[in-house]
Design an enzyme around this catalytic site. Structure first.
Site, PDB file in Angstrom:
ATOM      1  N   TRP A 156      32.447  35.571  33.228  1.00 45.93           N
ATOM      2  CA  TRP A 156      32.203  34.973  31.915  1.00 45.93           C
ATOM      3  C   TRP A 156      33.125  33.802  31.596  1.00 45.93           C
ATOM      4  O   TRP A 156      32.941  33.133  30.590  1.00 45.93           O
ATOM      5  CB  TRP A 156      32.347  36.032  30.814  1.00 45.93           C
ATOM      6  CG  TRP A 156      33.602  36.851  30.955  1.00 45.93           C
ATOM      7  CD1 TRP A 156      33.694  38.091  31.530  1.00 45.93           C
ATOM      8  CD2 TRP A 156      34.933  36.487  30.579  1.00 45.93           C
ATOM      9  NE1 TRP A 156      35.008  38.515  31.545  1.00 45.93           N
ATOM     10  CE2 TRP A 156      35.785  37.554  30.964  1.00 45.93           C
ATOM     11  CE3 TRP A 156      35.488  35.374  29.957  1.00 45.93           C
ATOM     12  CZ2 TRP A 156      37.162  37.529  30.750  1.00 45.93           C
ATOM     13  CZ3 TRP A 156      36.869  35.344  29.743  1.00 45.93           C
ATOM     14  CH2 TRP A 156      37.679  36.414  30.134  1.00 45.93           C
ATOM     15  N   ASN A 157      34.172  33.576  32.411  1.00 46.82           N
ATOM     16  CA  ASN A 157      35.136  32.549  31.981  1.00 46.82           C
ATOM     17  C   ASN A 157      34.655  31.120  32.244  1.00 46.82           C
ATOM     18  O   ASN A 157      34.940  30.215  31.479  1.00 46.82           O
ATOM     19  CB  ASN A 157      36.526  32.809  32.577  1.00 46.82           C
ATOM     20  CG  ASN A 157      36.527  32.885  34.077  1.00 46.82           C
ATOM     21  OD1 ASN A 157      35.479  32.906  34.727  1.00 46.82           O
ATOM     22  ND2 ASN A 157      37.709  32.938  34.654  1.00 46.82           N
ATOM     23  N   LYS A 180      22.991  36.774  39.005  1.00 48.00           N
ATOM     24  CA  LYS A 180      23.315  37.683  37.910  1.00 48.00           C
ATOM     25  C   LYS A 180      24.523  37.152  37.146  1.00 48.00           C
ATOM     26  O   LYS A 180      25.667  37.231  37.608  1.00 48.00           O
ATOM     27  CB  LYS A 180      23.658  39.089  38.443  1.00 48.00           C
ATOM     28  CG  LYS A 180      23.730  40.095  37.294  1.00 48.00           C
ATOM     29  CD  LYS A 180      24.672  41.236  37.567  1.00 48.00           C
ATOM     30  CE  LYS A 180      26.031  41.028  36.994  1.00 48.00           C
ATOM     31  NZ  LYS A 180      26.130  40.911  35.541  1.00 48.00           N
ATOM     32  N   ALA A 182      27.350  37.074  33.992  1.00 44.87           N
ATOM     33  CA  ALA A 182      28.139  38.132  33.349  1.00 44.87           C
ATOM     34  C   ALA A 182      27.420  38.644  32.097  1.00 44.87           C
ATOM     35  O   ALA A 182      26.714  37.886  31.419  1.00 44.87           O
ATOM     36  CB  ALA A 182      29.513  37.587  32.973  1.00 44.87           C
ATOM     37  N   GLY A 233      34.709  37.191  40.599  1.00 44.24           N
ATOM     38  CA  GLY A 233      35.050  38.231  39.632  1.00 44.24           C
ATOM     39  C   GLY A 233      36.396  38.833  39.979  1.00 44.24           C
ATOM     40  O   GLY A 233      37.204  38.228  40.692  1.00 44.24           O
ATOM     41  N   GLU A 255      35.243  35.369  45.552  1.00 45.22           N
ATOM     42  CA  GLU A 255      36.258  34.573  44.841  1.00 45.22           C
ATOM     43  C   GLU A 255      36.844  35.490  43.783  1.00 45.22           C
ATOM     44  O   GLU A 255      36.192  35.761  42.775  1.00 45.22           O
ATOM     45  CB  GLU A 255      35.617  33.349  44.182  1.00 45.22           C
ATOM     46  CG  GLU A 255      34.909  32.411  45.141  1.00 45.22           C
ATOM     47  CD  GLU A 255      35.851  31.770  46.139  1.00 45.22           C
ATOM     48  OE1 GLU A 255      37.023  31.547  45.792  1.00 45.22           O
ATOM     49  OE2 GLU A 255      35.423  31.530  47.273  1.00 45.22           O
ATOM     50  N   LEU A 256      38.060  35.974  44.005  1.00 47.96           N
ATOM     51  CA  LEU A 256      38.555  37.079  43.173  1.00 47.96           C
ATOM     52  C   LEU A 256      39.788  36.694  42.344  1.00 47.96           C
ATOM     53  O   LEU A 256      40.065  35.531  42.148  1.00 47.96           O
ATOM     54  CB  LEU A 256      38.828  38.284  44.080  1.00 47.96           C
ATOM     55  CG  LEU A 256      37.637  38.666  44.986  1.00 47.96           C
ATOM     56  CD1 LEU A 256      37.998  39.793  45.932  1.00 47.96           C
ATOM     57  CD2 LEU A 256      36.405  39.024  44.166  1.00 47.96           C
ATOM     58  N   CYS A 289      41.212  32.246  36.605  1.00 48.18           N
ATOM     59  CA  CYS A 289      41.764  32.874  37.814  1.00 48.18           C
ATOM     60  C   CYS A 289      42.910  32.066  38.399  1.00 48.18           C
ATOM     61  O   CYS A 289      43.799  32.624  39.019  1.00 48.18           O
ATOM     62  CB  CYS A 289      40.667  33.048  38.847  1.00 48.18           C
ATOM     63  SG  CYS A 289      39.804  31.508  39.206  1.00 48.18           S
ATOM     64  N   GLU A 391      47.503  40.073  36.718  1.00 52.63           N
ATOM     65  CA  GLU A 391      46.848  38.871  36.186  1.00 52.63           C
ATOM     66  C   GLU A 391      46.765  39.054  34.661  1.00 52.63           C
ATOM     67  O   GLU A 391      46.169  40.017  34.186  1.00 52.63           O
ATOM     68  CB  GLU A 391      45.446  38.800  36.801  1.00 52.63           C
ATOM     69  CG  GLU A 391      44.740  37.513  36.582  1.00 52.63           C
ATOM     70  CD  GLU A 391      43.362  37.505  37.262  1.00 52.63           C
ATOM     71  OE1 GLU A 391      42.710  38.565  37.373  1.00 52.63           O
ATOM     72  OE2 GLU A 391      42.931  36.417  37.665  1.00 52.63           O
TER      73      GLU A 391
HETATM   74  P1  NAD Z   1      34.350  41.297  36.661  1.00 48.33           P
HETATM   75  O1  NAD Z   1      34.708  41.590  38.066  1.00 48.33           O
HETATM   76  O2  NAD Z   1      34.458  42.372  35.671  1.00 48.33           O
HETATM   77  O3  NAD Z   1      32.852  40.782  36.566  1.00 48.33           O
HETATM   78  C1  NAD Z   1      32.390  39.714  37.369  1.00 48.33           C
HETATM   79  C2  NAD Z   1      30.892  39.898  37.585  1.00 48.33           C
HETATM   80  O4  NAD Z   1      30.702  41.060  38.391  1.00 48.33           O
HETATM   81  C3  NAD Z   1      30.100  40.135  36.292  1.00 48.33           C
HETATM   82  O5  NAD Z   1      28.857  39.485  36.384  1.00 48.33           O
HETATM   83  C4  NAD Z   1      29.913  41.642  36.296  1.00 48.33           C
HETATM   84  O6  NAD Z   1      28.780  42.064  35.587  1.00 48.33           O
HETATM   85  C5  NAD Z   1      29.747  41.904  37.779  1.00 48.33           C
HETATM   86  N1  NAD Z   1      29.992  43.306  38.174  1.00 48.33           N
HETATM   87  C6  NAD Z   1      30.751  44.228  37.555  1.00 48.33           C
HETATM   88  N2  NAD Z   1      30.694  45.385  38.241  1.00 48.33           N
HETATM   89  C7  NAD Z   1      29.905  45.178  39.314  1.00 48.33           C
HETATM   90  C8  NAD Z   1      29.477  45.983  40.405  1.00 48.33           C
HETATM   91  N3  NAD Z   1      29.847  47.250  40.517  1.00 48.33           N
HETATM   92  N4  NAD Z   1      28.681  45.419  41.330  1.00 48.33           N
HETATM   93  C9  NAD Z   1      28.300  44.142  41.232  1.00 48.33           C
HETATM   94  N5  NAD Z   1      28.665  43.328  40.218  1.00 48.33           N
HETATM   95  C10 NAD Z   1      29.466  43.843  39.275  1.00 48.33           C
HETATM   96  O7  NAD Z   1      35.210  40.025  36.253  1.00 48.33           O
HETATM   97  P2  NAD Z   1      35.229  39.268  34.860  1.00 48.33           P
HETATM   98  O8  NAD Z   1      36.012  40.089  33.908  1.00 48.33           O
HETATM   99  O9  NAD Z   1      33.861  38.837  34.463  1.00 48.33           O
HETATM  100  O10 NAD Z   1      36.025  37.947  35.271  1.00 48.33           O
HETATM  101  C11 NAD Z   1      37.403  37.920  35.364  1.00 48.33           C
HETATM  102  C12 NAD Z   1      37.884  38.089  36.787  1.00 48.33           C
HETATM  103  O11 NAD Z   1      37.253  37.124  37.622  1.00 48.33           O
HETATM  104  C13 NAD Z   1      39.356  37.818  36.914  1.00 48.33           C
HETATM  105  O12 NAD Z   1      39.964  38.735  37.773  1.00 48.33           O
HETATM  106  C14 NAD Z   1      39.406  36.415  37.515  1.00 48.33           C
HETATM  107  O13 NAD Z   1      40.587  36.121  38.197  1.00 48.33           O
HETATM  108  C15 NAD Z   1      38.226  36.428  38.384  1.00 48.33           C
HETATM  109  N6  NAD Z   1      37.799  35.058  38.656  1.00 48.33           N
HETATM  110  C16 NAD Z   1      37.990  34.547  39.904  1.00 48.33           C
HETATM  111  C17 NAD Z   1      37.636  33.237  40.168  1.00 48.33           C
HETATM  112  C18 NAD Z   1      37.835  32.630  41.534  1.00 48.33           C
HETATM  113  O14 NAD Z   1      37.316  31.539  41.774  1.00 48.33           O
HETATM  114  N7  NAD Z   1      38.556  33.272  42.433  1.00 48.33           N
HETATM  115  C19 NAD Z   1      37.068  32.452  39.169  1.00 48.33           C
HETATM  116  C20 NAD Z   1      36.874  33.017  37.906  1.00 48.33           C
HETATM  117  C21 NAD Z   1      37.239  34.329  37.672  1.00 48.33           C
END
Ligand code: NAD
Length: 493
Positions: A156-157, A180, A182, A233, A255-256, A289, A391
């Site tokens: 969502w960010n 999919k 967020a 995520g 990308e985590l 991130c 984080e």
């Molecule tokens: P999140 O992991 O909660 O969600 C990310 C996406 O994954 C959402 O669309 C969510 O619905 C989906 N998801 C959740 N559970 C799932 C599952 N079991 N199977 C498949 N999909 C699932 O993360 P968030 O809170 O939306 O975003 C913040 C995180 O993302 C932070 O840790 C941030 O560092 C990371 N992030 C990383 C980057 C990068 O480029 N490395 C960029 C932006 C954000």
């Protein structure tokens, strides 16, 4: 001060499958995090809808992968042009849904467009090779071809930019995709569907399925037609998705999360460093991130830098991103405020000091229901505190003192993450040496935002697998096939 309004919707708040809006099913309400105002009820895709989306994507991919690379690229480049032409509408929607200030939202639309433009150009630059075979009379061809259907999952960010990176690269490669977004920010993704159709994308090549992570992600991970799972995520979600895709031997591109060190060397220009660090930390209110999570400051410059940072932080405008001149907006929801507050409180209980905290949003009565957290400067932070270990995902600047540069580099690497890092100093040879010593996928030297479509970006350690952007980004969605065969001879008939 003028407040921008939500644009009229040119899309429907429902799943976009085979070029049609899908009706029926559970809905979820999306709110503006600055004011708490309702924006829309969005229909979620259930497991059956996600399967339909995958099956439609399988059919659509046959013609899409056979289209010329130039044709595919043209659709992506037209998408870039349409996004730029409509960036004001897209940015207002993005700010209302996500909370970031309008100027940052415009920047995100431009950034998203740059990936459509870049991969629109890269589509025609996929090179195989023909090489000398060790046996006489034979030759082999190394060919790159589209992997199949790609499952794209975004946070969502940066709800449009993270999608754009994946959609543009996968479609350029000749894959079709099921995206999919967020749960909290589905609207800006759905807004892309009709724009890509207008750009000439055939129905079914991009399906957009808002829904629950575990439901949609579960179907994407299990379905045999999905050959690549690309997630941006948290590290926890990356690990879950990898495990879910393992029985089907899915390729993953992850990308985590990060825990970026920001090292200020003793010779750094403190005014410049202050300006850049405050920009980095207020950007999307620290919910990034690659934001600076641990600021390592040499003891000799600590008090001077602290004073400058406090003054700049206190002068920032924090409020409704739809109003002019905002530097930072709200956090995404109440829970985020609670979590960031808890790590700050814990740090203070363990000896950290709050030296600045900007509550300028409190003077605006229309923001009472908003989910704001005051940008905060903390000193006396130690490595073992949660605020430095985890984080933060909020506008908190933790300062950690060091006395030797080698010590700062060692401590910077004491994290399971390895996404981004920053080095600020005047001696570029020293900056380069420090950058090389840091375990991170990307290092900005005197640069707060080194991310560009042209530059490959990806994490190491628990921050991810694979890269986005650059000439490498498209490879996440290509597979190699080798054809080894006798060299054809001229036949005299
Ligand atoms: P999140 O992991 O909660 O969600 C990310 C996406 O994954 C959402 O669309 C969510 O619905 C989906 N998801 C959740 N559970 C799932 C599952 N079991 N199977 C498949 N999909 C699932 O993360 P968030 O809170 O939306 O975003 C913040 C995180 O993302 C932070 O840790 C941030 O560092 C990371 N992030 C990383 C980057 C990068 O480029 N490395 C960029 C932006 C954000």
């Amino acid at each position: 001060m003028s407040t921008k309004s939500l644009p009229h919707f040119w899309f429907e708040p429902r799943p976009w499958i085979d070029g049609q809006w899908q009706t029926g099913g559970e809905t979820v309400t999306v709110h503006n995090p600055a004011t708490g105002a309702k924006i829309a009820d969005v229909t979620r895709a259930d497991a059956a809808a996600v399967r339909r989306a995958i099956e439609g994507a399988v059919k659509a991919q046959r013609a899409w992968r056979e289209a010329s690379a130039v044709e595919r690229g043209n659709v992506l480049k037209r998408t870039a042009a349409l996004l730029l032409a409509r960036k004001d509408e897209f940015a207002r929607l993005l700010t209302a849904e996500q909370g970031k200030p309008y100027a940052q939202a415009v920047g995100e639309i431009e950034y998203a467009a740059s990936f459509f433009q870049w991969f629109g150009e890269e589509a025609r630059r996929v090179y195989g090779r023909i090489a000398a075979h060790p046996e006489a009379g034979r030759e082999y061809f190394v060919e790159h071809r589209a992997a199949g259907v790609a499952g794209l999952i975004t946070p969502w960010n940066f709800p449009i930019a993270q999608g754009a990176k994946k959609v543009a690269a996968s479609l350029a490669a000749g894959c079709s995709a099921v995206w999919k977004p967020a749960e909290l920010t589905p609207l800006i993704a759905l807004a892309v569907g009709p724009v890509m159709a207008e750009a000439g994308l055939p129905a079914g090549v991009l399906q957009i399925v808002p829904g629950r992570g575990s439901v949609v992600g579960g179907v994407l991970a299990e379905h045999p037609a999905v050959r690549v799972l690309s997630l941006t995520g948290s590290t926890a979600t990356g690990s879950t998705l990898m495990a879910a895709g393992a029985p089907g031997i899915k390729r993953v591109s992850l990308e985590l999360g990060g825990n970026a060190p920001f090292i200020v060397l003793p010779d750094a220009d403190l005014d410049f460093t202050t300006e850049q660090l405050i920009r980095l930390k207020l950007f999307v209110s620290g919910q990034v991130c690659v934001t600076a999570n641990r600021v390592f400051v040499h003891a000799d410059i600590e008090s001077a830098l602290t004073e400058k940072l406090a003054a700049k932080l206190n002068a920032a405008h924090v409020g409704n991103g739809l109003e002019d001149g905002m530097d930072a907006g709200p956090l995404i929801h109440r829970q985020a405020c609670t979590e960031v507050g808890a790590v700050v409180d814990q740090a203070v209980a363990q000896g950290a000091r709050i030296v600045a905290q900007n509550r300028s949003y409190e003077s605006d009565d229309t923001l009472r229901a908003g989910t704001f957290f005051p940008p905060t400067l903390l000193t006396c932070v130690r490595d073992e505190m949660k605020v430095a270990r985890d984080e933060i995902f909020g506008p908190v600047i933790p300062l950690l003192r060091y006395t030797r540069v080698s010590e700062a580099v060692r401590r910077a690497n004491e994290t399971p993450h390895g996404l981004a890092a920053y080095v600020y100093g005047r001696d570029l040879a020293q900056c380069h040496a420090v950058a090389r010593g840091i375990e991170a996928g990307i290092v900005g030297v005197n640069e707060w935002r080194p991310l560009k479509a042209e530059i490959p970006f990806g994490g190491i350690k628990q921050s991810g697998i694979g890269v986005e952007g650059g000439e490498e980004g498209i490879r996440e969605f290509l597979e190699i096939q080798v054809i080894s065969m006798p060299k054809p001879l001229i036949q005299d008939s």
